[in-house]
Design a protein around this motif. Sequence first.
Motif, mmCIF file in Angstrom:
data_model
loop_
_atom_site.group_PDB
_atom_site.id
_atom_site.type_symbol
_atom_site.label_atom_id
_atom_site.label_comp_id
_atom_site.label_asym_id
_atom_site.label_seq_id
_atom_site.Cartn_x
_atom_site.Cartn_y
_atom_site.Cartn_z
ATOM 1 N N VAL A 117 11.344 -6.914 5.536
ATOM 2 C CA VAL A 117 11.919 -5.627 5.950
ATOM 3 C C VAL A 117 10.840 -4.554 5.823
ATOM 4 N N MET A 118 10.624 -3.808 6.914
ATOM 5 C CA MET A 118 9.560 -2.806 6.960
ATOM 6 C C MET A 118 10.100 -1.531 7.598
ATOM 7 N N THR A 119 9.530 -0.400 7.233
ATOM 8 C CA THR A 119 9.872 0.845 7.938
ATOM 9 C C THR A 119 9.112 0.849 9.272
ATOM 10 N N PRO A 120 9.481 1.732 10.227
ATOM 11 C CA PRO A 120 8.755 1.741 11.511
ATOM 12 C C PRO A 120 7.273 2.077 11.330
ATOM 13 N N ASP A 121 6.917 2.877 10.293
ATOM 14 C CA ASP A 121 5.502 3.145 9.996
ATOM 15 C C ASP A 121 5.354 3.526 8.517
ATOM 16 N N PHE A 122 4.092 3.769 8.100
ATOM 17 C CA PHE A 122 3.854 4.023 6.675
ATOM 18 C C PHE A 122 4.260 5.446 6.244
ATOM 19 N N GLU A 123 4.276 6.390 7.207
ATOM 20 C CA GLU A 123 4.703 7.759 6.873
ATOM 21 C C GLU A 123 6.168 7.760 6.450
ATOM 22 N N VAL A 124 6.978 7.022 7.179
ATOM 23 C CA VAL A 124 8.407 6.932 6.844
ATOM 24 C C VAL A 124 8.566 6.290 5.459
ATOM 25 N N LEU A 125 7.722 5.305 5.179
ATOM 26 C CA LEU A 125 7.796 4.621 3.882
ATOM 27 C C LEU A 125 7.531 5.620 2.746
ATOM 28 N N GLU A 126 6.486 6.444 2.909
ATOM 29 C CA GLU A 126 6.150 7.429 1.876
ATOM 30 C C GLU A 126 7.302 8.417 1.680
ATOM 31 N N LYS A 127 7.876 8.859 2.781
ATOM 32 C CA LYS A 127 8.985 9.811 2.719
ATOM 33 C C LYS A 127 10.160 9.212 1.949
ATOM 34 N N ARG A 128 10.439 7.940 2.210
ATOM 35 C CA ARG A 128 11.579 7.290 1.527
ATOM 36 C C ARG A 128 11.302 7.126 0.043
ATOM 37 N N LEU A 129 10.065 6.763 -0.300
ATOM 38 C CA LEU A 129 9.736 6.584 -1.723
ATOM 39 C C LEU A 129 9.885 7.918 -2.467
ATOM 40 N N ARG A 130 9.434 9.017 -1.821
ATOM 41 C CA ARG A 130 9.562 10.333 -2.457
ATOM 42 C C ARG A 130 11.023 10.744 -2.548
ATOM 43 N N GLY A 131 11.760 10.474 -1.490
ATOM 44 C CA GLY A 131 13.166 10.877 -1.417
ATOM 45 C C GLY A 131 14.012 10.204 -2.477
ATOM 46 N N ARG A 132 13.573 9.029 -2.921
ATOM 47 C CA ARG A 132 14.317 8.260 -3.908
ATOM 48 C C ARG A 132 14.395 8.999 -5.244
ATOM 49 N N GLY A 133 13.319 9.732 -5.561
ATOM 50 C CA GLY A 133 13.306 10.556 -6.772
ATOM 51 C C GLY A 133 13.280 9.780 -8.069
ATOM 52 N N THR A 134 13.034 8.472 -8.003
ATOM 53 C CA THR A 134 13.042 7.695 -9.253
ATOM 54 C C THR A 134 11.628 7.308 -9.685
ATOM 55 N N GLU A 135 10.631 7.515 -8.806
ATOM 56 C CA GLU A 135 9.272 7.050 -9.122
ATOM 57 C C GLU A 135 8.365 8.218 -9.498
ATOM 58 N N THR A 136 7.396 7.949 -10.362
ATOM 59 C CA THR A 136 6.374 8.944 -10.676
ATOM 60 C C THR A 136 5.373 8.972 -9.515
ATOM 61 N N GLU A 137 4.519 10.037 -9.486
ATOM 62 C CA GLU A 137 3.503 10.140 -8.429
ATOM 63 C C GLU A 137 2.603 8.898 -8.449
ATOM 64 N N LYS A 138 2.256 8.461 -9.665
ATOM 65 C CA LYS A 138 1.357 7.308 -9.793
ATOM 66 C C LYS A 138 2.029 6.052 -9.203
ATOM 67 N N SER A 139 3.304 5.899 -9.524
ATOM 68 C CA SER A 139 4.026 4.728 -9.036
ATOM 69 C C SER A 139 4.170 4.774 -7.506
ATOM 70 N N ILE A 140 4.349 5.982 -6.944
ATOM 71 C CA ILE A 140 4.445 6.111 -5.478
ATOM 72 C C ILE A 140 3.126 5.672 -4.842
ATOM 73 N N ARG A 141 1.997 6.153 -5.410
ATOM 74 C CA ARG A 141 0.663 5.789 -4.890
ATOM 75 C C ARG A 141 0.464 4.273 -4.944
ATOM 76 N N THR A 142 0.831 3.668 -6.083
ATOM 77 C CA THR A 142 0.646 2.217 -6.237
ATOM 78 C C THR A 142 1.470 1.477 -5.190
ATOM 79 N N ARG A 143 2.720 1.897 -5.020
ATOM 80 C CA ARG A 143 3.616 1.194 -4.099
ATOM 81 C C ARG A 143 3.151 1.333 -2.647
#
Length: 199
Positions: free
Chosen positions: A120-146
């Motif tokens: 399962v993939m998002t249509p592109d990586f920008e959408v993926l970043e937006k979703r990870l941020r929107g989740r609000g459960t990850e730290t900045e470091k964890s978002i970068r790693t993911r």
Amino acid sequence: MDKGLLVVISGPSGAGKGTIYRNVIERAGMQRSVSVTTRAPRPGEVDGVDYFFKTEEQYQQMIAAGEFLETAAVYNNFYGTPKAPVFENIDNGRDVLFEVDVHGARSIKRKYPDAVAVFVMTPDFEVLEKRLRGRGTETEKSIRTRLGSAKNELSKYDLFDYIVFNDDIDEATESVLEIINAERCRVKNNIGTIKNLLK
Ligand code: 5GP
């Protein structure tokens, strides 16, 4: 069907596989595989439902006792699939759905080549970043790693039988349900039934 299906849902963190997994369990009447992890529970997560939460020591004991179908270190924590419930289900004709990282998908495919693996993939990586941020459960470091891992995970595409681009969660769920239905209808998964009819 002769045996239950073993269906693996994988893909980058934030692509929506967790939501698709829950939707599919509900709608396709599949058994869930509850993983074991050493990571701390997130708010609202329930032990035995979302994961079995264990200490690292308990986890190592389970490895030593050979209790895992596969185990992987993901983002500094261990995650593993307990073996016994999976085979009990598929041997009794019940389909099992997994949500694991790409390493987990590879291990499962190696041990059980008939497993159906869906990326399962998002249509592109920008959408993926937006979703990870929107989740609000990850730290900045964890978002970068993911985000860093996501491209690497997609590059392992040849491990997978299907890819679903999750632009809309309902449509993506529908696609996974269609895949499962098609797999249930494959001749090779119904040989026993066919032979019985021919007797
Ligand atoms: P999270 O901490 O966000 O729940 O999960 C982190 C990653 O671990 C996700 O990519 C998830 O699919 C993966 N994961 C969850 N359970 C398992 C498992 O049993 N085995 C493996 N290999 N990965 C898992």
